[in-house]
Scaffold this motif. Structure first.
Motif, PDB file in Angstrom:
ATOM      1  N   VAL A   1     -26.302 -24.561 -66.725  1.00  0.00           N
ATOM      2  CA  VAL A   1     -27.303 -24.470 -65.661  1.00  0.00           C
ATOM      3  C   VAL A   1     -26.580 -24.557 -64.325  1.00  0.00           C
ATOM      4  O   VAL A   1     -25.944 -25.566 -64.017  1.00  0.00           O
ATOM      5  N   GLY A   2     -26.668 -23.498 -63.521  1.00  0.00           N
ATOM      6  CA  GLY A   2     -25.997 -23.454 -62.221  1.00  0.00           C
ATOM      7  C   GLY A   2     -24.889 -22.427 -62.219  1.00  0.00           C
ATOM      8  O   GLY A   2     -23.939 -22.528 -62.997  1.00  0.00           O
TER       9      GLY A   2
ATOM     10  N   GLY B   1     -20.283 -24.185 -62.764  1.00  0.00           N
ATOM     11  CA  GLY B   1     -20.949 -23.466 -63.868  1.00  0.00           C
ATOM     12  C   GLY B   1     -20.094 -22.328 -64.413  1.00  0.00           C
ATOM     13  O   GLY B   1     -19.755 -22.312 -65.608  1.00  0.00           O
TER      14      GLY B   1
ATOM     15  N   ALA C   1     -24.616 -27.979 -64.334  1.00  0.00           N
ATOM     16  CA  ALA C   1     -23.674 -27.733 -63.228  1.00  0.00           C
ATOM     17  C   ALA C   1     -24.518 -27.281 -62.045  1.00  0.00           C
ATOM     18  O   ALA C   1     -24.215 -26.291 -61.387  1.00  0.00           O
ATOM     19  N   ASP C   2     -25.608 -28.014 -61.817  1.00  0.00           N
ATOM     20  CA  ASP C   2     -26.617 -27.567 -60.856  1.00  0.00           C
ATOM     21  C   ASP C   2     -26.539 -28.319 -59.527  1.00  0.00           C
ATOM     22  O   ASP C   2     -27.546 -28.486 -58.841  1.00  0.00           O
TER      23      ASP C   2
ATOM     24  N   HIS D   1     -31.120 -19.160 -58.049  1.00  0.00           N
ATOM     25  CA  HIS D   1     -31.279 -18.134 -57.014  1.00  0.00           C
ATOM     26  C   HIS D   1     -31.475 -16.760 -57.637  1.00  0.00           C
ATOM     27  O   HIS D   1     -30.813 -16.413 -58.617  1.00  0.00           O
TER      28      HIS D   1
ATOM     29  N   HIS E   1     -33.460 -18.037 -62.724  1.00  0.00           N
ATOM     30  CA  HIS E   1     -33.793 -18.975 -63.804  1.00  0.00           C
ATOM     31  C   HIS E   1     -33.638 -20.411 -63.307  1.00  0.00           C
ATOM     32  O   HIS E   1     -32.586 -21.011 -63.456  1.00  0.00           O
TER      33      HIS E   1
ATOM     34  N   ALA F   1     -15.724 -22.601 -45.352  1.00  0.00           N
ATOM     35  CA  ALA F   1     -14.394 -22.640 -45.952  1.00  0.00           C
ATOM     36  C   ALA F   1     -14.215 -23.871 -46.823  1.00  0.00           C
ATOM     37  O   ALA F   1     -14.852 -24.898 -46.603  1.00  0.00           O
TER      38      ALA F   1
ATOM     39  N   TRP G   1     -30.057 -29.174 -44.557  1.00  0.00           N
ATOM     40  CA  TRP G   1     -29.456 -27.880 -44.201  1.00  0.00           C
ATOM     41  C   TRP G   1     -30.501 -27.015 -43.486  1.00  0.00           C
ATOM     42  O   TRP G   1     -30.228 -26.378 -42.468  1.00  0.00           O
TER      43      TRP G   1
ATOM     44  N   ALA H   1     -21.649 -31.711 -64.930  1.00  0.00           N
ATOM     45  CA  ALA H   1     -20.310 -31.355 -64.438  1.00  0.00           C
ATOM     46  C   ALA H   1     -20.399 -30.981 -62.960  1.00  0.00           C
ATOM     47  O   ALA H   1     -21.453 -30.558 -62.475  1.00  0.00           O
ATOM     48  N   GLY H   2     -19.309 -31.146 -62.249  1.00  0.00           N
ATOM     49  CA  GLY H   2     -19.238 -30.742 -60.840  1.00  0.00           C
ATOM     50  C   GLY H   2     -20.026 -31.672 -59.928  1.00  0.00           C
ATOM     51  O   GLY H   2     -20.197 -32.864 -60.209  1.00  0.00           O
TER      52      GLY H   2
END
Ligand SMILES: Cc1cc2nc3c(=O)[nH]c(=O)nc-3n(C[C@H](O)[C@H](O)[C@H](O)COP(=O)(O)OP(=O)(O)OC[C@H]3O[C@@H](n4cnc5c(N)ncnc54)[C@H](O)[C@@H]3O)c2cc1C
Length: 388
Positions: A10-11, A16, A147-148, A36, A116, A46, A222, A283-284
């Motif tokens: 996922v991600g 991901g 990994a979202d 997305h 998704h 960067a 953001w 993860a991540g």
């Protein structure tokens, strides 16, 4: 042993696709599901890829992407050099890294589904499925990797009490500038603790340059940052650096407002109590986001994605998840803690600034390549079997 044969990832950011590629190398079929509807081409600012991250990306077949940077020159607000830290890094636009990874996943036959957005899971004795926002379900797989990113839904599904990101007190900005009118900095990036904000820049032989700034500011999302026109942010940044003897004002003046990148609030996730539950694992950034001050966000994400695949290659998933967490937790939490200390120096108030400036030479002595080797020299031994 019940071997893992299939995975839902996922991600479709950085962790991901790296996880999917590493799983494929481990003989596990993975499908990526990204919320997305379209790809993230051209999005983001960067990033630094550290030697440890470069090595992890190399394990999934990704070669060099960005410009080499071999040293960081650390200055104070008067432009006086405090130290030069020799450390090879790669400097890449997030969009370039993303695109190269995306192309590689497609080339290797990994399916990437857009639009998704995972909202829930259905877990059974035989496997797990992702439930998407439009009510559809994924195929069943043996495991699901979240990994979202920083605001991970999978993290909340694993533990509804899981912590939320912590704000460092700094907003991130940056831009690429043409016709900078400054001499090239060669392979060095200059960074300065200004009186009121932090500034970094690198200029190249072709007359272009890049800069970034970390501005102490009350929290804004953001989206909220983007509601302020870029012209206004450039004015606010100009004010923040007005009393500093670093080339911030030159670079800000030469920045075309449309080129200003508002990279968002700088946040981290210092400690996530539960990295996995049942057939789900993280993860991540979803499990160990570090603030950009570490220069290790992408690198740690890539390392974790590869380590997770390696563990799943050699162990049934409950043991694999435990071995993966054991291999990663101390390392990532140590990097996050170190970056948070750097942030407190960047966002220091008038009193903190005095202490910070007095202590900078000491920090510099602690940041030698030998002292930083635990971060940069870390390597994953892919062929070594993972034991419980
Ligand atoms: C668009 C974008 C731009 C970025 N720009 C910068 C930058 O300029 N500088 C910097 O230092 N870092 C940037 N980052 C963060 C940086 O990519 C990460 O810190 C790091 O690379 C770790 O990557 P990650 O894959 O864990 O997380 P991310 O790169 O954040 O990727 C997570 C992915 O998961 C997707 N996702 C989230 N929720 C769901 C869900 N419920 N279902 C399905 N998919 C979901 C997101 O859309 C995203 O594509 C950016 C992240 C994104 C998403």
């Amino acid at each position: 042993m019940t071997r893992t044969r299939t995975a839902i990832v996922v991600g479709g950011g950085i962790a991901g696709p790296v996880a999917a590629l590493a799983l494929r190398r481990a003989g596990i079929a993975a499908t990526v599901h990204e919320s997305h509807a379209t790809t993230a081409d051209g999005v983001g600012g960067a990033l630094g890829i550290a030697p440890n991250g470069r090595a992890a990306l190399g394990l999934v077949g990704l070669g060099r992407i960005g410009a080499p940077m071999n040293a960081i020159v650390l200055q104070n607000h008067k432009g006086r050099t405090i130290t030069e830290i020799r450390q090879p890094m790669e400097f890449s636009w997030r969009a370039d890294l993303y695109r190269r990874l995306y192309d590689l996943t497609l080339k290797q036959g990994v399916q990437v589904h857009h639009g998704h957005e995972l909202v829930d899971v259905r877990e059974s004795a035989t496997g797990i499925r992702a439930v998407f926002a439009d009510g559809t379900l994924s195929e069943e797989a043996d495991v699901l990797i979240g990994a979202d990113g920083l605001r991970s839904t999978v993290r909340r599904l694993i533990d509804p009490q899981a912590p939320q990101p912590r704000y460092s007190g700094l907003l991130g900005f940056g831009a690429q500038v043409d016709g900078i009118g400054l001499p090239p900095t060669g392979d060095r990036m200059y960074m300065a603790f200004g009186r009121r904000a932090f500034f970094g820049y690198q200029t190249f032989d072709d007359g272009t340059g890049v800069w970034f700034a970390n501005l102490p500011h009350p929290y804004l999302t953001w989206k909220e940052m983007r509601q302020t026109p870029n012209e206004e942010w450039l004015r606010v940044l100009g004010e923040a650096f007005a009393e500093d003897s670093v080339p911030a004002l030159d670079l800000l003046r030469r920045t075309v407002p449309e080129d200003l990148i508002t990279s968002g609030p700088m946040e981290d996730l210092p400690h996530v109590p539960h990295w996995h539950r049942g057939r789900m694992v993280l993860a991540g950034d979803a499990v160990h986001a570090t603030s950009p001050s570490s220069g290790q966000g992408v690198s740690l994400a890539a390392e974790s994605a590869v380590e997770l695949a390696r563990a799943l290659r050699d162990l049934p998933h409950p043991e694999a998840f435990a071995a993966y967490e054991h291999a990663r937790r101390d390392r990532v939490e140590r990097v996050i803690a170190q970056a948070a200390r750097t942030n407190s120096g960047k966002a220091a108030g008038p009193v903190g600034r005095v202490f910070r400036d007095a202590l900078l030479p000491l920090f510099a002595r602690l940041a030698t390549p030998e002292k930083m080797a635990w971060q940069y020299d870390h390597r994953i031994h892919w062929d070594t079997p993972v034991a419980v």
